[in-house]
Design a protein around this motif. Structure first.
Motif, PDB file in Angstrom:
ATOM      1  N   SER A  95     -17.452 -57.483 -45.928  1.00  0.00           N
ATOM      2  CA  SER A  95     -17.155 -58.450 -44.867  1.00  0.00           C
ATOM      3  C   SER A  95     -18.364 -59.223 -44.370  1.00  0.00           C
ATOM      4  N   VAL A  96     -19.502 -59.148 -45.077  1.00  0.00           N
ATOM      5  CA  VAL A  96     -20.656 -59.974 -44.732  1.00  0.00           C
ATOM      6  C   VAL A  96     -20.532 -61.266 -45.536  1.00  0.00           C
ATOM      7  N   LEU A  97     -19.836 -62.228 -44.968  1.00  0.00           N
ATOM      8  CA  LEU A  97     -19.437 -63.405 -45.740  1.00  0.00           C
ATOM      9  C   LEU A  97     -20.604 -64.318 -46.069  1.00  0.00           C
ATOM     10  N   ASP A  98     -21.716 -64.215 -45.319  1.00  0.00           N
ATOM     11  CA  ASP A  98     -22.862 -65.086 -45.597  1.00  0.00           C
ATOM     12  C   ASP A  98     -23.899 -64.441 -46.510  1.00  0.00           C
ATOM     13  N   HIS A  99     -23.590 -63.255 -47.053  1.00  0.00           N
ATOM     14  CA  HIS A  99     -24.449 -62.565 -48.024  1.00  0.00           C
ATOM     15  C   HIS A  99     -25.792 -62.129 -47.423  1.00  0.00           C
ATOM     16  N   SER A 100     -25.896 -62.061 -46.107  1.00  0.00           N
ATOM     17  CA  SER A 100     -27.170 -61.750 -45.458  1.00  0.00           C
ATOM     18  C   SER A 100     -27.437 -60.255 -45.305  1.00  0.00           C
ATOM     19  N   GLY A 101     -26.407 -59.434 -45.496  1.00  0.00           N
ATOM     20  CA  GLY A 101     -26.539 -58.009 -45.219  1.00  0.00           C
ATOM     21  C   GLY A 101     -26.446 -57.663 -43.746  1.00  0.00           C
ATOM     22  N   VAL A 102     -26.269 -58.667 -42.880  1.00  0.00           N
ATOM     23  CA  VAL A 102     -26.204 -58.448 -41.438  1.00  0.00           C
ATOM     24  C   VAL A 102     -24.770 -58.090 -41.045  1.00  0.00           C
ATOM     25  N   TRP A 114     -32.412 -53.360 -44.678  1.00  0.00           N
ATOM     26  CA  TRP A 114     -33.765 -53.595 -45.199  1.00  0.00           C
ATOM     27  C   TRP A 114     -34.547 -54.614 -44.368  1.00  0.00           C
ATOM     28  N   THR A 115     -33.913 -55.169 -43.312  1.00  0.00           N
ATOM     29  CA  THR A 115     -34.637 -56.105 -42.451  1.00  0.00           C
ATOM     30  C   THR A 115     -34.453 -55.713 -40.984  1.00  0.00           C
ATOM     31  N   ASP A 116     -35.371 -56.189 -40.159  1.00  0.00           N
ATOM     32  CA  ASP A 116     -35.264 -55.950 -38.723  1.00  0.00           C
ATOM     33  C   ASP A 116     -34.065 -56.687 -38.142  1.00  0.00           C
ATOM     34  N   GLU A 117     -33.713 -57.843 -38.700  1.00  0.00           N
ATOM     35  CA  GLU A 117     -32.530 -58.563 -38.221  1.00  0.00           C
ATOM     36  C   GLU A 117     -31.270 -57.723 -38.408  1.00  0.00           C
ATOM     37  N   ARG A 164     -36.036 -45.286 -41.291  1.00  0.00           N
ATOM     38  CA  ARG A 164     -36.752 -45.609 -40.063  1.00  0.00           C
ATOM     39  C   ARG A 164     -36.014 -46.679 -39.263  1.00  0.00           C
ATOM     40  N   ARG A 165     -35.585 -47.758 -39.937  1.00  0.00           N
ATOM     41  CA  ARG A 165     -34.857 -48.808 -39.229  1.00  0.00           C
ATOM     42  C   ARG A 165     -33.545 -48.273 -38.645  1.00  0.00           C
ATOM     43  N   ALA A 166     -32.879 -47.415 -39.392  1.00  0.00           N
ATOM     44  CA  ALA A 166     -31.609 -46.871 -38.919  1.00  0.00           C
ATOM     45  C   ALA A 166     -31.801 -46.056 -37.642  1.00  0.00           C
ATOM     46  N   VAL A 167     -32.789 -45.198 -37.639  1.00  0.00           N
ATOM     47  CA  VAL A 167     -33.051 -44.382 -36.448  1.00  0.00           C
ATOM     48  C   VAL A 167     -33.461 -45.277 -35.279  1.00  0.00           C
ATOM     49  N   ASP A 168     -34.284 -46.278 -35.546  1.00  0.00           N
ATOM     50  CA  ASP A 168     -34.698 -47.197 -34.482  1.00  0.00           C
ATOM     51  C   ASP A 168     -33.518 -47.997 -33.938  1.00  0.00           C
ATOM     52  N   ALA A 169     -32.493 -48.213 -34.778  1.00  0.00           N
ATOM     53  CA  ALA A 169     -31.287 -48.906 -34.327  1.00  0.00           C
ATOM     54  C   ALA A 169     -30.354 -48.004 -33.542  1.00  0.00           C
ATOM     55  N   GLY A 182     -31.264 -54.915 -35.884  1.00  0.00           N
ATOM     56  CA  GLY A 182     -30.909 -55.406 -34.564  1.00  0.00           C
ATOM     57  C   GLY A 182     -29.423 -55.669 -34.418  1.00  0.00           C
ATOM     58  N   ALA A 183     -28.778 -56.127 -35.486  1.00  0.00           N
ATOM     59  CA  ALA A 183     -27.342 -56.383 -35.445  1.00  0.00           C
ATOM     60  C   ALA A 183     -26.539 -55.088 -35.426  1.00  0.00           C
ATOM     61  N   TRP A 184     -27.110 -54.020 -35.999  1.00  0.00           N
ATOM     62  CA  TRP A 184     -26.427 -52.725 -35.955  1.00  0.00           C
ATOM     63  C   TRP A 184     -26.449 -52.130 -34.545  1.00  0.00           C
ATOM     64  N   ARG A 185     -27.471 -52.460 -33.747  1.00  0.00           N
ATOM     65  CA  ARG A 185     -27.663 -51.804 -32.457  1.00  0.00           C
ATOM     66  C   ARG A 185     -26.430 -51.877 -31.547  1.00  0.00           C
ATOM     67  N   PRO A 186     -25.824 -53.055 -31.274  1.00  0.00           N
ATOM     68  CA  PRO A 186     -24.652 -53.049 -30.389  1.00  0.00           C
ATOM     69  C   PRO A 186     -23.462 -52.296 -30.966  1.00  0.00           C
ATOM     70  N   ILE A 187     -23.336 -52.265 -32.288  1.00  0.00           N
ATOM     71  CA  ILE A 187     -22.260 -51.502 -32.917  1.00  0.00           C
ATOM     72  C   ILE A 187     -22.484 -50.012 -32.681  1.00  0.00           C
ATOM     73  N   VAL A 188     -23.713 -49.561 -32.914  1.00  0.00           N
ATOM     74  CA  VAL A 188     -24.075 -48.164 -32.678  1.00  0.00           C
ATOM     75  C   VAL A 188     -23.835 -47.791 -31.222  1.00  0.00           C
TER      76      VAL A 188
END
Length: 361
Positions: free
Chosen positions: A28-35, A76-79, A167-172, A82-88
């Motif tokens: 469902s990431v329609l823009d291929h960004s991984g976000v 794999w990116t900080d973006e 690391r990014r996952a835990v930080d999110a 950051g997008a995972w944070r509100p979901i988490v």
């Protein structure tokens, strides 16, 4: 009463019950960004409100080339983090433990999403958002492109990518991490003698085929410290002679526990096309039971678990410590609430908005 609704604690993180939501690709990431998108918030959030003890994300790639399809989520990116944070945060606000499955698809990457492209076969061309793939050996999966065999530098990058993703996952804010070593994806490709034909220290013997997974387990544990539970999803069987099986799974699970893993999510299959799997209710539960008994580790079972009583029987029999729900959760995101109702268990985490549905009047 049923132990299905007993809490389960790993490294100080407690799931409120033994009914957990399995990772399920959404494409469902329609823009291929991984976000991750709004879809992921609503999808995972509704499941958390439905009473699951742990809610896992879909297989989330640790690198762009690790995605199953261009529409997969990434870490794999900080973006992306950051997008995972509100979901988490929303999942946690509903009382569920947010978990992420860290993944690399290997030779099964750059494939078409499962819906919307039913007329397309083979790999996604580079001109349409695809990419060259990698694997332990230069052997294709089905009609997908032949992957490049990873050299030692490429293997080091894989370890580093999983470490950075953790690391990014835990930080999110994710409270549990799972390494995807099942379903024919990269780590399973290294484990299975059907896909790994290397002649170096990453191929041949079981110890060699398990080396990459164990290195990643150790690297992730070092990166996130002692407070984060680390799960590993295995395919308990390749369902074909000469392939990966439940005893190899049990052996490597024991080694992975020594390297820093805590819990093992036992599924099956995915390494080759054309293999007939004898499907039936709870058809993978015996693999989980074998690994639990042989390796003396904690496990979950998954696969055609569709009724509250079936789930309760699996846990109460000692076959598994918990059950993972997949398609049944898609059919009913509130399955745990319904299970409590049907089994006569009084739980205190019905959303206030749904209390009028708790008991029939």
């Amino acid at each position: 009463m049923t132990s299905l609704f007993d809490p389960f604690t790993v490294r100080g993180v407690t799931a409120r019950n033994r009914l957990w939501t399995s990772p399920m690709c959404q494409y469902s990431v329609l823009d291929h960004s991984g976000v991750p998108q709004q879809w992921h918030l609503v999808h995972l959030g509704s499941i958390a409100a439905g009473g699951s003890g742990i809610v896992f994300t879909e297989a989330t790639a640790v690198s762009p080339e690790g995605r199953i399809s261009p529409r997969d989520t990434g870490i794999w990116t900080d973006e992306q983090a950051g997008a995972w944070r509100p979901i988490v945060d929303f999942v946690a606000s509903q009382g569920a433990v947010p978990g992420i499955q860290l993944a690399h698809a290997g030779r099964k990457a750059s494939s078409w999403p499962a819906w919307g492209f039913e007329d397309r076969t083979g790999s996604v061309p580079v001109a349409e958002g695809g990419w060259p793939t990698v694997a332990p050996s230069a052997e294709a999966f089905g009609d997908l492109d032949v992957p490049g065999a990873l050299d030692l530098a490429g293997i080091e990058k894989i370890v580093d990518d999983f470490r950075a993703g953790a690391r990014r996952a835990v930080d999110a804010g994710f409270r549990i991490l799972e390494l995807h070593a099942a379903h024919g994806y990269l780590l399973h490709q290294f484990l299975s003698p059907l896909a790994n034909h290397r002649e170096d220290e990453y191929g041949g013997s079981l110890e060699n085929r398990a080396r990459l997974l164990l290195r990643i387990v150790a690297a992730v544990r070092e990166e996130v410290g002692d407070g984060v539970p680390l799960f590993v999803r295995f395919s308990g069987s390749d369902w074909t002679p000469g392939g990966w099986d439940e005893q190899q799974t049990a052996t490597v699970a024991g080694w992975a526990q020594e390297a820093g893993a805590d819990f093992f999510d036992i599924s099956s299959g995915g390494i080759q096309t054309g293999i007939r799997i004898p499907l039936g209710p709870g058809y993978q539960v015996p693999f989980a039971e074998h690994v639990r008994a042989s390796a003396e580790v904690d496990v979950s079972a998954v696969g055609l678990i569709t009724t509250p009583q079936q789930a309760a029987d699996i846990v109460e029999s000692g076959a598994a410590d918990a059950v993972m729900l997949a398609r049944e959760i898609l059919r009913d995101p509130h399955f745990p609430l319904r299970a409590a109702h049907e089994l006569g268990v009084d739980i205190d985490y019905w959303p206030a908005q749904y209390l009028r549905a708790q008991w029939r009047r």
